[in-house]
Design an enzyme around this catalytic site. Structure first.
Site, mmCIF file in Angstrom:
data_model
loop_
_atom_site.group_PDB
_atom_site.id
_atom_site.type_symbol
_atom_site.label_atom_id
_atom_site.label_comp_id
_atom_site.label_asym_id
_atom_site.label_seq_id
_atom_site.Cartn_x
_atom_site.Cartn_y
_atom_site.Cartn_z
ATOM 1 N N GLU A 108 -119.263 -76.936 14.569
ATOM 2 C CA GLU A 108 -118.681 -77.804 13.536
ATOM 3 C C GLU A 108 -119.639 -78.912 13.104
ATOM 4 O O GLU A 108 -119.850 -79.131 11.916
ATOM 5 C CB GLU A 108 -117.376 -78.412 14.056
ATOM 6 C CG GLU A 108 -116.765 -79.402 13.081
ATOM 7 C CD GLU A 108 -115.446 -79.980 13.557
ATOM 8 O OE1 GLU A 108 -114.972 -79.601 14.645
ATOM 9 O OE2 GLU A 108 -114.884 -80.827 12.820
ATOM 10 N N ASP A 121 -116.149 -86.738 19.186
ATOM 11 C CA ASP A 121 -115.735 -85.441 18.665
ATOM 12 C C ASP A 121 -116.923 -84.488 18.497
ATOM 13 O O ASP A 121 -117.392 -84.288 17.383
ATOM 14 C CB ASP A 121 -115.035 -85.650 17.307
ATOM 15 C CG ASP A 121 -114.244 -84.424 16.883
ATOM 16 O OD1 ASP A 121 -114.123 -83.493 17.692
ATOM 17 O OD2 ASP A 121 -113.755 -84.407 15.745
ATOM 18 N N GLU A 127 -103.984 -86.501 15.778
ATOM 19 C CA GLU A 127 -104.261 -86.142 14.384
ATOM 20 C C GLU A 127 -103.029 -85.560 13.687
ATOM 21 O O GLU A 127 -103.096 -84.539 13.011
ATOM 22 C CB GLU A 127 -105.443 -85.164 14.318
ATOM 23 C CG GLU A 127 -106.719 -85.756 14.907
ATOM 24 C CD GLU A 127 -107.951 -84.883 14.768
ATOM 25 O OE1 GLU A 127 -107.808 -83.651 14.731
ATOM 26 O OE2 GLU A 127 -109.060 -85.452 14.707
HETATM 27 C C1 GCU Z 1 -111.955 -82.132 15.230
HETATM 28 C C2 GCU Z 1 -111.900 -81.081 14.162
HETATM 29 C C3 GCU Z 1 -110.499 -80.681 13.864
HETATM 30 C C4 GCU Z 1 -109.767 -80.320 15.157
HETATM 31 C C5 GCU Z 1 -109.885 -81.435 16.161
HETATM 32 C C6 GCU Z 1 -109.333 -81.066 17.532
HETATM 33 O O1 GCU Z 1 -111.444 -83.350 14.751
HETATM 34 O O2 GCU Z 1 -112.530 -81.560 13.007
HETATM 35 O O3 GCU Z 1 -110.536 -79.582 12.995
HETATM 36 O O4 GCU Z 1 -108.444 -80.058 14.903
HETATM 37 O O5 GCU Z 1 -111.225 -81.746 16.350
HETATM 38 O O6 GCU Z 1 -110.133 -80.853 18.424
HETATM 39 O O7 GCU Z 1 -108.141 -81.006 17.717
#
Ligand code: GCU
Length: 693
Positions: free
Chosen positions: A390, A362, A283
């Site tokens: 979340e 996730d 990400e």
């Molecule tokens: C999810 C979450 C993010 C987080 C990511 C992770 O995608 O929405 O906020 O950074 O998980 O576990 O790294």
């Protein structure tokens, strides 16, 4: 942060049984000191007596003795997999007098909280002699806290409980007294490691590794008194960001040297520092891919830097393409972690723990257990859970996750559903802790599967109740206790939590807590996403329904609903091949639409709305029925709780009432949007003729 926080599971009254007895604490060590302070405070409050003696001194009339094992009596037996200290303790009761004896002071602290949990029952029962030890020495809680408030994610990423317990105003808090209370709560449930900053390491947070070390040392000092070691999430690009280097290539000698010096500085400042957590090539976070290197290259370079201090590198396996073209049906996000990491089994250094989310996507309310957990027998694997809700109601909805975690921990990759003969095959808990028959060397009985333990994203903040929804405390409680013993029954844990948190409350309160929480995970699943499909949340903040919200985005989270059907074909025969990442028998079970469990059907298969489930219902009718039932269940939760709420603390009752009202509003919105969406898509009416818009 001016209000005194709620005592959670450690109200003064939880210490009544200890506090009114004659108690002796014997032994040295910082944690023995902590135990002595706890006992001294309790006995002063409730009229008992307290003495601090040397190990082995006569303690004839004591009713509770908490002592280190006298020299010569310490049995050198094996410590827990992944442990750096022996945290075990022995609990004996003879004629109502209790002795807790531990080889190390960490065990003494766990023994104290064991007695606290039992209360009067510690002293009442028949004679007993039990040894208690955690399933693993690695029981970690990850905080996704930012030092500086992030413009999108705020102070705590995916935090639903106010600000950070650690940081305020762009710096570590000057007053760490609330953190001290927090460390005590964590110790009482057995957590022994915390990572104190977000895995997405932004520019300000990167500095924790260098400029802020004295501040991190202050935080570590608070946790140390409770047997908890501190870890930092670090940016893989730190040599560039902080060291002015042109690269962070893990095979570059200057980069490796930069990390060696960084580690030396950290352990000089904090001798019991735990290690680094790394989110790399995930990400948008930097990682070894930029240099054509593997995740093993990256992790091992860091591991070498921290090895002299017995430090650990928790390297996350949450690696996938977050810039996927939604038109591309061949890429499947669910496959990604396995595809990246499976080939690297055996390539990671001994002090690298690969941290794997429980599911391949996730933290959804329902996902199959990640096949990566079974695919790396020569790698230390930590199971990563999400205590912060979340995707499960963000601590506005009462959702007790103990049953979900228990199901994951007990899952057996090599056993067919319901095959009792396969009881010897390892569970997920065994794979994470390095325990269980299959994890043992047949010749020596020694642990062959190296332990990685457990990690989870925390759900706490500077909120008065720590967790926003007071009932979300139960999730943190259960997580800690399941790390200690993954076999514990989640419903019994709810009792434990309720008994401590609402001491002296009438049975009706406990019954209402069960009525609200026992099946709340399933209830949430009912009124949100059906049959394992997941991700129908509003993009970005992830709260509330938005059925097509992610359907045409680059995030790889699609449901493919059209007028005829819904679901993702992940079979090996006609789909993405994800089902083939499982060992037998699950690869076959998931591959076939006939045998795939209902609750995961749409995760593995694209089926017509008229497909008949094992339950006898069609997919479309199941969607309608569960959504109506889910909301009805929330109404019943509210009834059950309203009847007892006058019996508990007024502020807590108010907070719960406010959250339950929001849960009902939100569940209704989920029901109506999801039902309407599928009625419009499919054109098939509800056979019971209920209102759909
Ligand atoms: C999810 C979450 C993010 C987080 C990511 C992770 O995608 O929405 O906020 O950074 O998980 O576990 O790294």
């Amino acid at each position: 942060m001016t209000t005194t926080p709620h005592p959670a599971w450690l109200p003064d009254d939880a210490f009544t049984a200890i506090g009114r007895r004659r108690v002796v604490v014997a032994g040295d060590g910082a944690l023995a000191g902590t135990v002595a302070e706890e006992v001294a405070a309790a006995t002063a409050r409730f009229g008992g007596s307290f003495s601090r003696l040397e190990v082995g001194d006569g303690v004839a009339d004591a009713e509770l003795v908490l002592t280190l094992t006298p020299p010569g009596l310490t049995e050198p037996g094996p410590t827990e997999p992944g442990a750096d200290v022996d945290e075990s303790f022995r609990f004996t009761r003879e004629g109502g007098a209790v002795v807790v004896q531990a080889p190390c002071d960490a065990g003494l602290l766990h023994g104290l909280f064991h007695v606290v949990r039992l209360g009067e029952a510690a002293f009442d029962g028949p004679d007993a002699d039990e040894t208690h030890a955690p399933a693993t020495g690695l029981r970690m809680l990850d905080h996704w806290d930012n030092v500086a408030v992030h413009p999108v994610m705020g102070q705590v990423e995916r935090g639903y409980a106010g600000g950070s317990l650690f940081y305020d105003d762009g710096a570590v808090r000057a007053d760490l007294s609330r953190l001290e209370r927090y460390a005590r709560l964590l110790a009482a449930v057995g957590i022994n490691r915390v990572a104190i900053n977000n895995v997405n390491v932004h520019a300000r947070e990167a500095l924790l590794l260098t400029d802020d070390l004295p501040e991190v040392a202050r935080v570590a000092a608070v946790f140390r008194r409770w047997g908890i070691r501190v870890h930092l999430a670090v940016s893989f690009a730190s040599p560039i960001l902080l060291g002015g280097l042109a690269t962070s290539d893990p095979l570059d000698a200057d980069v490796a040297h930069w990390w060696v010096r960084a580690a030396a500085r950290v352990w000089t400042a904090i001798p019991d520092f735990g290690g680094f957590v790394v989110k790399a090539d995930s990400e948008g976070q930097p990682g070894p891919f930029a240099y054509g290197r593997t995740h093993a290259d990256g992790a091992n370079m860091l591991a070498a830097a921290v090895a002299p201090y017995d430090g650990l590198v928790h390297w996350r396996a949450f690696v996938y393409d977050h810039r996927q073209d939604w038109r591309d049906r061949s890429t499947d996000r669910a496959r990604a972690a396995y595809d990246h990491f499976r080939p690297l089994d055996g390539a990671f250094a001994d002090n690298v723990v690969v941290q794997v989310k429980y599911g391949p996507m996730d933290f959804q309310v329902r996902e199959p257990v990640s096949p990566v957990l079974a695919a790396m027998p020569r790698t230390r694997i930590a199971l990563e859970l999400q205590v912060t809700q979340e995707y499960t109601g963000q601590q506005r909805h009462a959702v007790y996750l103990g049953p979900q975690w228990s199901e994951i921990l007990g899952f057996r990759f090599w056993a067919a559903p319901g095959d009792a003969a396969a009881d010897d095959s390892p569970t997920v808990a065994d794979l994470a802790t390095g325990r269980g028959k299959a994890a043992e060397d047949p010749g020596t009985g020694a642990w062959r599967k190296p332990a990685g333990g457990f990690a989870a994203v925390s759900n706490t903040g500077d909120d008065e109740f720590w967790t926003g929804h007071p009932f979300a405390q139960a999730n943190l409680y259960a997580y800690g206790r399941l790390c200690w013993d993954p076999g514990l029954d989640p419903s019994a844990l709810l009792d434990e939590w309720a008994g401590l948190t609402f001491p002296g409350a009438p049975d009706a309160v406990r019954a209402a807590l069960h009525a609200v929480l026992d099946r709340s995970w399933e209830t949430y699943e009912q009124y949100t996403t059906p049959l394992g499909v997941g991700f129908m949340v509003r993009p970005g903040h992830h709260y509330g329904p938005d059925v097509d919200g992610y359907e045409y985005t680059p995030w790889g989270t699609y449901h493919f609903a059209d007028r005829d059907g819904i679901g993702v074909d992940r079979t090996t025969r006609t789909g993405t091949g994800y089902a083939g990442q499982y060992p037998s028998p699950w690869r076959e079970v998931y591959e076939s639409v006939e045998t795939c469990p209902d609750e995961l059907l749409l995760f593995f298969h694209h089926v017509p709305y008229t497909h008949v489930l094992h339950s006898g219902s069609t997919v479309i009718q199941h969607v309608y029925d569960t959504h109506f039932e889910g909301v009805e269940r929330v109404e019943r939760m509210i009834e059950a709780w309203s009847a007892v709420s006058p019996l508990v603390d007024e502020r807590l009752a108010e907070r719960v009432a406010e959250r339950l009202a929001e849960q009902l509003r939100s569940a209704t919105e989920w029901r109506d949007q999801v039902n309407t969406y599928f009625l419009r898509k499919s054109g098939i009416p509800d056979e019971r003729g209920r209102t759909i818009y």
